[in-house]
Design a protein around this motif. Sequence first.
Motif, short mmCIF file in Angstrom:
data_model
loop_
_atom_site.label_atom_id
_atom_site.label_comp_id
_atom_site.label_asym_id
_atom_site.label_seq_id
_atom_site.Cartn_x
_atom_site.Cartn_y
_atom_site.Cartn_z
N HIS A 182 12.08 22.14 102.89
CA HIS A 182 13.40 21.74 103.40
C HIS A 182 13.63 22.23 104.83
N LEU A 183 13.18 23.46 105.12
CA LEU A 183 13.51 24.06 106.42
C LEU A 183 12.51 23.70 107.53
N GLU A 184 11.30 23.40 107.16
CA GLU A 184 10.26 23.12 108.16
C GLU A 184 10.72 22.05 109.16
N PRO A 185 11.23 20.89 108.69
CA PRO A 185 11.68 19.87 109.66
C PRO A 185 12.88 20.33 110.50
N ARG A 186 13.58 21.38 110.06
CA ARG A 186 14.75 21.87 110.80
C ARG A 186 14.43 23.14 111.58
N LYS A 187 13.17 23.47 111.69
CA LYS A 187 12.75 24.75 112.25
C LYS A 187 13.39 25.03 113.61
N ALA A 188 13.45 24.00 114.46
CA ALA A 188 13.97 24.20 115.82
C ALA A 188 15.43 24.62 115.81
N GLU A 189 16.15 24.27 114.75
CA GLU A 189 17.59 24.63 114.69
C GLU A 189 17.82 26.05 114.20
N GLN A 195 13.01 31.58 112.26
CA GLN A 195 11.80 30.79 112.52
C GLN A 195 10.58 31.62 112.12
N ARG A 196 10.66 32.91 112.43
CA ARG A 196 9.56 33.81 112.08
C ARG A 196 9.52 34.01 110.55
N ARG A 197 10.73 34.17 109.96
CA ARG A 197 10.79 34.40 108.51
C ARG A 197 10.25 33.22 107.72
N LEU A 198 10.36 32.04 108.31
CA LEU A 198 9.86 30.84 107.63
C LEU A 198 8.39 31.02 107.25
N GLU A 199 7.65 31.73 108.11
CA GLU A 199 6.23 32.00 107.81
C GLU A 199 6.10 33.19 106.87
N THR A 200 6.92 34.22 107.11
CA THR A 200 6.65 35.50 106.45
C THR A 200 7.45 35.71 105.17
N ASN A 201 8.76 35.42 105.21
CA ASN A 201 9.61 35.75 104.07
C ASN A 201 10.79 34.78 104.02
N PRO A 202 10.50 33.49 103.67
CA PRO A 202 11.53 32.44 103.81
C PRO A 202 12.81 32.71 102.99
N LEU A 203 12.68 33.44 101.88
CA LEU A 203 13.89 33.70 101.07
C LEU A 203 14.98 34.42 101.86
N ARG A 204 14.54 35.28 102.78
CA ARG A 204 15.51 36.05 103.57
C ARG A 204 16.42 35.16 104.41
N ILE A 205 15.97 33.94 104.72
CA ILE A 205 16.80 33.04 105.53
C ILE A 205 18.09 32.71 104.79
N LEU A 206 18.01 32.75 103.46
CA LEU A 206 19.21 32.43 102.66
C LEU A 206 20.37 33.37 102.94
#
Length: 424
Positions: A182-189, A195-206
């Motif tokens: 879900h977040l990959e296509p919105r990465k730039a936003e 953006q870094r957490r998307l690779e390492t620990n995506p849950l934290r973005i929540l």
Amino acid sequence: MSRLRAAKGMNDILPEEVGRWHRLEATYRETMRRYGIREIRTPYVEPTSLFVRTIGEATDVVEKEMYSFTHHSEPLTLRPEATAGAARAYVEHQVHAKEPISKWWYLGPMFRAERTQRGRYRQFYQAGVEIYGDPGPGSDAELIDLLVTFFHALGIRDLDVLVNSIGGPETRVAYKAALVAHLEPRKAELSADSQRRLETNPLRILDSKDPRDQEAVASAPALGDFLTDADREHFASLQRYLTALGTPFRIEPRLVRGLDYYTRTLFEIQGAKEKLGAGSTLVGGGRYDGMIAELGGPSVPAVGFAAGVERLLIATEAAEDAPAVDVYVAPLGAAAIEQALVLGRDLRSAGIAVEVDARGGSLKSQLRRADALRCAIALVLGDAEIAAGVVQAKALAEHAQENVQRTDVVAWIRARVPDRSAGR
Ligand code: AMP
């Protein structure tokens, strides 16, 4: 010569402040005694790898906040929390072979190189509990209820209890994949951190506070939809138990918390924002069923919490000045005085702090004294009440009153004033 100061974020606790710490600690110890939880003391310094393995590599704590050093080629770290050390001790001493369930508490300093502000320090104290050996949600519910009871005993009333379930490891893997998709296509936003957490620990973005991340997350799939039947049943039972205990709570689907090791139940209790500001989270906790096995032990489930002592002290600042007594016994007429003395003695033996006005006097003057002492409750005893075996019980702030049977008075009071027998 430049003036010497304590290291940034590290505080002295001066003798005039220590009394408040002692009262909090005494209340905590008494709460632990009532629940049959025993104290564990682990070292302040542990092998660095312990925290990397349990807290998780891609967490703020491990990435940027640990005080780590190498001593004679041994990598060591000042403990940033105590859950990992307790779990290490549990495995090292093979505690599972001695007892099926272990309940441990601790209270002591933790060290994190954080950005400091009110309620956030680099040496701070946590009071925590670890329960090993019970996979069911009963222990989770009991811990949350214990915390609410403990906070009430400290005089902290304004509480927001948040709970969530993040499921077991399979749920997590499936959800992480869906969230990333879900977040990959919105990465730039996203914020740079996320953006870094998307690779390492995506849950934290929540649980990011950044509005850009919150917007991207708003339309994300819900973690709750990914729970297995067993996860759902666990979470439903937790809610049932909390309801039975009369503990108000709110389900917060975005609650994921910072550390990597949680499974299923997560909870947080927040205090009043006006007092605590950004640091309003008084306590965080949850279940970490995989931790003991991760450290090389048997497969033993665990659940626990850690409460920030400094934040509890900030939250108790206003409440600190609790009235010396909660209940005022007002006899009307000479004959009522002996009954008032007996009633006062009975209430005190039930743990309630009571002022008996053995001088008597008019009702008006006695109620004025009750007000001056800031009593929440006045119990009026006149001839009519004595003949009927009742007391006229007044909840003074609410201007409410009713006749209560003598045998029911303790329960009536308990429902209205916090139990302060553990410390005032
Ligand atoms: P955590 O171990 O990060 O789950 O934090 C548990 C609780 O410890 C928080 O809810 C705070 O009350 C407290 N806490 C965490 N970090 C700090 C800090 N740097 N300073 C003061 N209290 C803290």
